[in-house]
Enzyme design. Sequence first.
Site, PDB file in Angstrom:
ATOM      1  N   ASP A 179      -8.381   2.262  -2.123  1.00 37.86           N
ATOM      2  CA  ASP A 179      -8.281   2.449  -0.677  1.00 37.86           C
ATOM      3  C   ASP A 179      -8.818   3.817  -0.271  1.00 37.86           C
ATOM      4  O   ASP A 179      -8.343   4.853  -0.746  1.00 37.86           O
ATOM      5  CB  ASP A 179      -6.834   2.288  -0.220  1.00 37.86           C
ATOM      6  CG  ASP A 179      -6.331   0.868  -0.420  1.00 37.86           C
ATOM      7  OD1 ASP A 179      -6.848  -0.036   0.256  1.00 37.86           O
ATOM      8  OD2 ASP A 179      -5.446   0.670  -1.269  1.00 37.86           O
TER       9      ASP A 179
ATOM     10  N   ASP B 254      -9.796   5.108  -7.694  1.00 37.01           N
ATOM     11  CA  ASP B 254      -8.823   4.633  -6.710  1.00 37.01           C
ATOM     12  C   ASP B 254      -9.580   3.641  -5.821  1.00 37.01           C
ATOM     13  O   ASP B 254     -10.818   3.604  -5.822  1.00 37.01           O
ATOM     14  CB  ASP B 254      -8.294   5.817  -5.903  1.00 37.01           C
ATOM     15  CG  ASP B 254      -7.295   5.414  -4.847  1.00 37.01           C
ATOM     16  OD1 ASP B 254      -6.462   4.535  -5.112  1.00 37.01           O
ATOM     17  OD2 ASP B 254      -7.376   5.964  -3.735  1.00 37.01           O
TER      18      ASP B 254
END
Length: 225
Positions: free
Chosen positions: A15, A13
């Site tokens: 963020d 991922d």
Amino acid sequence: MRLPRPATHVIFDMDGVLLDTERFYTEVTQAIVGRFGKTFDWSIKGNMIGRNALDSARYLVEAMALPITPEQYLCEREARLEALAPSANAMPGAQQLTAALDARGFGQALATSSARHLFELKTARHREWFLVFSVVILGDDPRLTRSKPAPDIFLLAACDIGVEPARCVVIEDSPAGVEAAHAAGMQVVAVPDPAMDRARFARAELVVGALTELDPEDFGAARRP
């Protein structure tokens, strides 16, 4: 500290995992909801992170009973985020971990709910680093019809890399992301924000406080000849 079964590919991922951008979302959202006397905290944010923009906006507006539409919230949020995104810094240990994984022969992909225009702004200072990812799946990819916690984004990443999902490990900071990765048949390393209740990540195979705690040995199998 080691995964139950060895992996050959790592899907990140972005963020809150690779880039320190979650604080931007907190700052911007508080500025918006504060106008209505509301406080945006982790009791709300914890159910938003990992999801695509519209899904999280709908949840926010309903949960906080905001007198605006999800679309109005997103319009204002995007304008504010665009000003902050280019200043995004790497999370501690992120560049070192991806370099170490690359040196050991692990395939690496990025799967983020961020749309392309924000992705380009957030990574503007990190273009050379992000070349380590052979596959990048963005939240507005037309092939995606469901967002996390559905497994679609991770399954698409595995398909584009050309690897079986069971050989992948996902690194995530959101409960929705953990659920999505498991639904895809993948192992998960969770890196939750310190403000998040770690109990929400109990199903992850590993839970760490920062990427600095991880080493390629924790992932298992891949080796570069």
